[in-house]
Every structure is written in C-alpha cells, then in structure tokens.
Design an enzyme around this catalytic site. Structure first.
Site, PDB file in Angstrom:
ATOM      1  N   SER A 179      -8.408  69.711  14.173  1.00 40.62           N
ATOM      2  CA  SER A 179      -8.860  69.560  15.555  1.00 40.62           C
ATOM      3  C   SER A 179      -9.085  70.928  16.198  1.00 40.62           C
ATOM      4  O   SER A 179      -9.916  71.697  15.719  1.00 40.62           O
ATOM      5  CB  SER A 179      -7.844  68.712  16.320  1.00 40.62           C
ATOM      6  OG  SER A 179      -8.367  68.258  17.545  1.00 40.62           O
ATOM      7  N   ASP A 212     -13.626  58.740  15.277  1.00 39.46           N
ATOM      8  CA  ASP A 212     -13.199  59.946  15.989  1.00 39.46           C
ATOM      9  C   ASP A 212     -14.330  60.441  16.889  1.00 39.46           C
ATOM     10  O   ASP A 212     -15.452  60.620  16.411  1.00 39.46           O
ATOM     11  CB  ASP A 212     -12.831  61.017  14.963  1.00 39.46           C
ATOM     12  CG  ASP A 212     -12.272  62.291  15.576  1.00 39.46           C
ATOM     13  OD1 ASP A 212     -12.277  62.430  16.820  1.00 39.46           O
ATOM     14  OD2 ASP A 212     -11.831  63.163  14.805  1.00 39.46           O
ATOM     15  N   HIS A 267      -8.881  60.052  14.653  1.00 43.20           N
ATOM     16  CA  HIS A 267      -8.462  61.426  14.891  1.00 43.20           C
ATOM     17  C   HIS A 267      -6.937  61.510  14.801  1.00 43.20           C
ATOM     18  O   HIS A 267      -6.220  60.618  15.255  1.00 43.20           O
ATOM     19  CB  HIS A 267      -8.924  61.864  16.286  1.00 43.20           C
ATOM     20  CG  HIS A 267      -8.726  63.319  16.542  1.00 43.20           C
ATOM     21  ND1 HIS A 267      -9.656  64.261  16.176  1.00 43.20           N
ATOM     22  CD2 HIS A 267      -7.702  64.001  17.131  1.00 43.20           C
ATOM     23  CE1 HIS A 267      -9.222  65.463  16.528  1.00 43.20           C
ATOM     24  NE2 HIS A 267      -8.040  65.334  17.110  1.00 43.20           N
TER      25      HIS A 267
END
Length: 356
Positions: free
Chosen positions: A198, A294, A324
C-alpha cells in the site's frame, strides 16, 4: 474489574475470530452471506467473512476521527487477526540514523540462515498515517522465513505530524543506510531489494527510482510492490467500484492523502505519484501485486504496465478474489496465506534471477 475486562476482551475477540474461521465452510458461508460478484470476479469466502465480522463490529473503514484513534484501530485489528508467531525467525531491533533523527527498525533472519543473503528493506502500509513495526511484524517474519532472506522493516515518520515528503526521505535514508551497512546486516551492497504494501509499496517504488537515478547510491536488485498506491492525482474505475465495503474505502483514501499531502496542487510530485515519473527505464525488476476488490487495483496495474513498456522485467499478479490488506490477514484465513506463499515464490525467483 473493568480494567481486567479491558485487558481480556481483545484476547477473547481474537479467539472468537479464529473460532469462526475454523467453522465448516457451509457455516462460514451462512455467516458471510451470498457470494459477492463484481466486475467479473467473486470475492473469496475468507475475505467476505472478515468483512462481515468487521461490519458486525461497527467498522466500515480504516480512517477515524483522529490519526491517534486510527492508529489504535489498526493495532487492535492486527491483534484480532494475529495467530501464533512464525517460528524459526530471529528478530533484532535496530536504530537507523537519518538526517532527521534515528528511526526504529527491525531485522528478521531465518534461524537456519547463517551466511550472507539478500536483504529486503520493507516499508509498512497504512496510508502514511497509521501502521508500525508491530502491525507488520507477522508479514515480515513470514517473508523472511519462507523466502529465505533477511528483512529490515523500517518505522518511517508518519503524517500529519510529518507530512510529505518525510516518509519518502526516511525511506530513502534507510535504504542508503542498509546499503552502507550491508556487511553488518548479513548481506552485500549489490543484494539489497526494496518492498512494501500500500503506502509502503509507494515508498518502495519511489526509493527504487531515486536510488537508480542517484550517482552515489547502488540501485536495488528487486522491488516487491504489494497493492501499491502510485497516483494521487486520478480517480480510476476500481476506486469507483470498490470504494465502499471492501476494507479500504474511498473516504479512507481521501483522509489519508489529506493528512499526507494536503496541498492538491503538489500531489503530482513523482516522489508521491510515481506513476507520473517520465522515465522508468533501467529500474530493477519488479513484482507488482494487486487485489481484485481493491480501490487501488487499477493504478497498481497501470504502473506495472508502464514498467513493462519501459523495458523493466515485471510480473503483474492480480489476486482477483481478495481485498486490500490481505497480506496482513494470513493468520485467520487459508486463502490469504495461499496468496502470500505465491508472493514469496515471486520474491524468491526475482532475487535468484539477479544472481545469474
């Protein structure tokens, strides 16, 4: 007594979560509800069940009223999804000197690994606002153990106390320190890779670019980018499709970016929006991982495509049934661990190929 209950409750909740995931599949399906299908994909039962439990706890995202509350929420979520520590990993604390003070770091080594090995400098996710060494401890242990490498996890400064480019500066300084101290860390200067998930994937990508373009710094040998955030300037289709109900929400993304880089006119800086970097040629080989459900999916895959167009060796892997953050959910669901083993295989292969 209330204080005792406060201490015991997280442990009981974690045990309850593990108990629910241990139920027969038919019962777990009943709890999770009918299968969710969207954009030609079906959400994995493990992911759907975790989202259902999150919903029952009254949570609908990662953001909170304050950064402190959001950080506490991530620590609590980590406890709920944690299991037994990965065995056979030696862990040592480190302090990384930088231009802005010392950073806490954590070095992981498989117990049986006594000689030199590649080193993965790892940057945790959390929107540049939340997350720390502890929230990603299980993931780093897993990567070290099963990829057979050393991992150095870096606790860079967080926003809004330290807005952009503080996290980038720290990440680059930590990479430089790792290269300069390669022998002491059990590796060599030409065997240091970068990785992250991320926001950490964003930092790993930006460090790879900066180090490759630097005249006085050895470029990483590999980059592992797990559902990276790579463009703060454009809303893509996946953000519209999956911006609600799949852990990372549209509101979360806005909240994180407003804390990290509140000035919208500066969000095109390629150190933040790495997808906008004009020249990506000559970068180290990469594995870019995305999740089907995601909001960041499309920008991650756009970055993988741009790397390939620039002649960079890249593996782009979409786990179409996952959400995610799945890399931090290994302990509760088999599907999450299956995906992580595949990622470990790509990391192993990528690092092995650099030795040829």
């Amino acid at each position: 007594m209330p204080k005792v209950l406060e201490l015991v409750q997280p442990t009981l909740e974690a045990a309850a979560v593990r108990g629910i995931f241990a139920l027969p599949r038919s019962v777990r399906r009943l709890i999770a509800g009918a299968p969710i299908r969207l954009d030609g994909q079906e959400l994995a039962l493990d992911a759907q069940l975790l989202l259902k439990l999150q919903q029952l706890r009254g949570q609908d995202g990662l953001a909170a009223a304050t950064p402190e509350l959001a950080r506490a929420g991530m620590r609590q979520a980590t406890h709920l999804t944690s299991g037994d520590p990965v065995r056979g990993v030696v862990v040592a604390d480190r302090q990384v000197p930088t231009a802005h003070g010392e950073l806490a770091a954590r070095l992981y080594r498989p117990r049986e690994l006594t000689g030199s090995s590649p080193l993965l400098v790892y940057y945790h996710g959390g929107g540049w606002v939340i997350g720390d060494l502890d929230t990603h401890d299980d993931l780093c242990r897993f990567l070290a153990k099963h990829a057979g490498v050393r991992v150095l996890s870096v606790d860079y400064r967080l926003a809004p106390e330290h807005p952009f480019p503080a996290a980038f500066d720290d990440s680059l300084d930590a990479y430089r320190w790792a290269v300069d101290n390669a022998d002491e860390l059990g590796t060599s200067r030409d065997a240091v890779a970068v990785g992250g998930d991320s926001a950490g994937g964003n930092l790993a990508a930006s460090v790879a670019i900066a180090a490759t373009r630097s005249d006085d710094l050895t470029a990483p040998v590999f980059q592992l980018l797990v559902y990276p955030a790579v463009d703060a300037t454009t809303r893509r289709r996946s953000r519209e499709l999956f911006g609600n109900g799949f852990l990372l929400t549209d509101q979360d993304m806005t909240w994180f970016m407003d804390h990290y880089q509140p000035d919208e006119s500066l969000r095109s800086d390629p150190r933040l929006s790495v997808l906008l970097t004009e020249d990506l040629s000559g970068l180290p080989a990469a594995c870019v991982v995305t999740a089907g459900f995601d909001p960041l999916r499309d920008e991650g895959e756009a970055y993988a495509a741009r790397l390939a167009e620039a002649g960079v060796s890249v593996v782009s892997r979409r786990f179409s049934d996952l959400i995610h953050g799945f890399a931090n959910m290994r302990s509760v669901g088999d599907r999450f661990e299956e995906a992580l083993f595949e990622i470990v295989g790509a990391l192993r292969a990528g690092l092995s190929l650099q030795k040829v």
